[in-house]
Write a protein that holds these residues in place. Structure first.
Motif, mmCIF file in Angstrom:
data_model
loop_
_atom_site.group_PDB
_atom_site.id
_atom_site.type_symbol
_atom_site.label_atom_id
_atom_site.label_comp_id
_atom_site.label_asym_id
_atom_site.label_seq_id
_atom_site.Cartn_x
_atom_site.Cartn_y
_atom_site.Cartn_z
ATOM 1 N N ARG A 147 -0.327 -4.974 1.401
ATOM 2 C CA ARG A 147 -1.781 -4.878 1.267
ATOM 3 C C ARG A 147 -2.439 -6.099 1.893
ATOM 4 O O ARG A 147 -1.879 -7.192 1.872
ATOM 5 C CB ARG A 147 -2.193 -4.823 -0.195
ATOM 6 N N TYR A 196 -10.905 3.871 -7.408
ATOM 7 C CA TYR A 196 -10.207 5.125 -7.136
ATOM 8 C C TYR A 196 -9.303 5.040 -5.909
ATOM 9 O O TYR A 196 -8.323 5.772 -5.806
ATOM 10 C CB TYR A 196 -11.200 6.281 -7.014
ATOM 11 N N ARG A 197 -9.591 4.135 -4.996
ATOM 12 C CA ARG A 197 -8.714 3.945 -3.837
ATOM 13 C C ARG A 197 -7.379 3.351 -4.303
ATOM 14 O O ARG A 197 -6.321 3.724 -3.829
ATOM 15 C CB ARG A 197 -9.394 3.040 -2.806
ATOM 16 N N HIS A 198 -7.444 2.429 -5.240
ATOM 17 C CA HIS A 198 -6.223 1.797 -5.749
ATOM 18 C C HIS A 198 -5.528 2.650 -6.808
ATOM 19 O O HIS A 198 -4.298 2.707 -6.846
ATOM 20 C CB HIS A 198 -6.543 0.421 -6.337
ATOM 21 N N TYR A 199 -6.315 3.273 -7.672
ATOM 22 C CA TYR A 199 -5.779 4.031 -8.808
ATOM 23 C C TYR A 199 -6.539 5.352 -8.885
ATOM 24 O O TYR A 199 -7.561 5.447 -9.571
ATOM 25 C CB TYR A 199 -5.935 3.221 -10.106
ATOM 26 N N PRO A 200 -6.049 6.378 -8.187
ATOM 27 C CA PRO A 200 -6.781 7.649 -8.083
ATOM 28 C C PRO A 200 -7.062 8.347 -9.417
ATOM 29 O O PRO A 200 -8.039 9.070 -9.535
ATOM 30 C CB PRO A 200 -5.874 8.513 -7.209
ATOM 31 N N ASN A 229 -16.755 1.711 -7.773
ATOM 32 C CA ASN A 229 -15.898 2.810 -8.223
ATOM 33 C C ASN A 229 -14.950 3.283 -7.120
ATOM 34 O O ASN A 229 -13.809 3.653 -7.395
ATOM 35 C CB ASN A 229 -16.745 3.984 -8.711
ATOM 36 N N ALA A 230 -15.440 3.290 -5.880
ATOM 37 C CA ALA A 230 -14.593 3.743 -4.769
ATOM 38 C C ALA A 230 -13.352 2.855 -4.641
ATOM 39 O O ALA A 230 -12.250 3.348 -4.371
ATOM 40 C CB ALA A 230 -15.375 3.758 -3.464
ATOM 41 N N THR A 231 -13.527 1.571 -4.859
ATOM 42 C CA THR A 231 -12.384 0.653 -4.796
ATOM 43 C C THR A 231 -11.404 0.957 -5.921
ATOM 44 O O THR A 231 -10.186 0.983 -5.714
ATOM 45 C CB THR A 231 -12.867 -0.811 -4.878
ATOM 46 N N ALA A 253 0.857 -1.189 0.000
ATOM 47 C CA ALA A 253 0.000 0.000 0.000
ATOM 48 C C ALA A 253 0.888 1.232 0.000
ATOM 49 O O ALA A 253 2.100 1.155 0.205
ATOM 50 C CB ALA A 253 -0.900 -0.026 1.234
ATOM 51 N N ASN A 273 -8.381 -7.289 -5.209
ATOM 52 C CA ASN A 273 -9.107 -6.240 -5.925
ATOM 53 C C ASN A 273 -8.196 -5.496 -6.898
ATOM 54 O O ASN A 273 -8.598 -5.185 -8.024
ATOM 55 C CB ASN A 273 -9.759 -5.266 -4.951
ATOM 56 N N ALA A 305 -7.524 -6.612 -0.597
ATOM 57 C CA ALA A 305 -7.106 -5.419 -1.342
ATOM 58 C C ALA A 305 -6.186 -5.812 -2.502
ATOM 59 O O ALA A 305 -6.301 -5.267 -3.608
ATOM 60 C CB ALA A 305 -6.409 -4.426 -0.424
#
Length: 185
Positions: A9, A52-56, A48-50, A3, A16, A13
């Motif tokens: 991670r 953007y959490r991984h790849y902003p 989508n949140a997942t 992370a 995902n 995570a």
């Protein structure tokens, strides 16, 4: 993978992130680097949140996909000597490299266009990793007498890049590379 905090991670995570990379690679192949991010998340089976959490940003995702592919190409180069004769290992990898460059150029540029410094750093890392892989394979092939001893890795990669620049059709790239192979042996 780790992370951003530097800690490993969690397993979910990591799963995902891998699902997102796989879905992104598939959609980029189908639709190009502008594929909808929502569709990537849907295909990966995450929200989508997942994503953007991984790849902003889209650029972060493009870079991750391309970096993963460069790593796979380098891994292939590391594995080939154990299973293939030196000359065949070198030319098998060079073929994969040329097809990769021909078919992934748009993805590489799309992921690194926004920030000149970032592009230089990323391209330098990718270039260095690929060159090191090619150097090891070439030296082994030259030591075995399967490749001319008077060519350098820089010359061989320049030829492979020129072949790749001829178009994105893998069959054409392979045909032209077979002509280059005749000149290198």
């Amino acid at each position: 993978m780790t992370a951003a905090s530097g800690r490993p991670r969690r397993a979910d995570a990591e799963r995902n992130a891998r699902l997102l990379l796989t879905a992104a690679r598939e959609l980029f192949d189908e639709q190009g680097p502008g594929a909808p991010l929502d569709e990537i998340a849907r295909r990966a089976g995450v929200g989508n949140a997942t994503l953007y959490r991984h790849y902003p940003t889209r650029g972060d995702l493009l870079v991750a996909v391309y970096a993963d592919e460069v790593a796979a190409l380098c891994d292939q180069g590391a594995a080939l000597p154990a299973e293939t004769a030196p000359g065949e290992a070198f030319f098998t990898w060079l073929d994969a490299f040329a097809v990769h460059v021909a078919t992934r150029r748009t993805l590489a540029f799309a992921g690194t266009e926004s920030d000149g410094d970032r592009r230089t750093e990323l391209f330098e890392r990718w270039h260095s990793a690929l060159t090191s892989t090619a150097e090891r394979l070439l030296a082994r092939a030259q030591d075995a007498g399967a490749v001319r001893g008077d060519v350098t890795v820089t010359e061989v990669l320049a030829l492979a890049n020129a072949v790749a620049a001829s178009g994105a059709d893998p069959a054409r790239v392979r045909r032209l590379l077979s002509i280059v192979r005749d000149g290198l042996t």
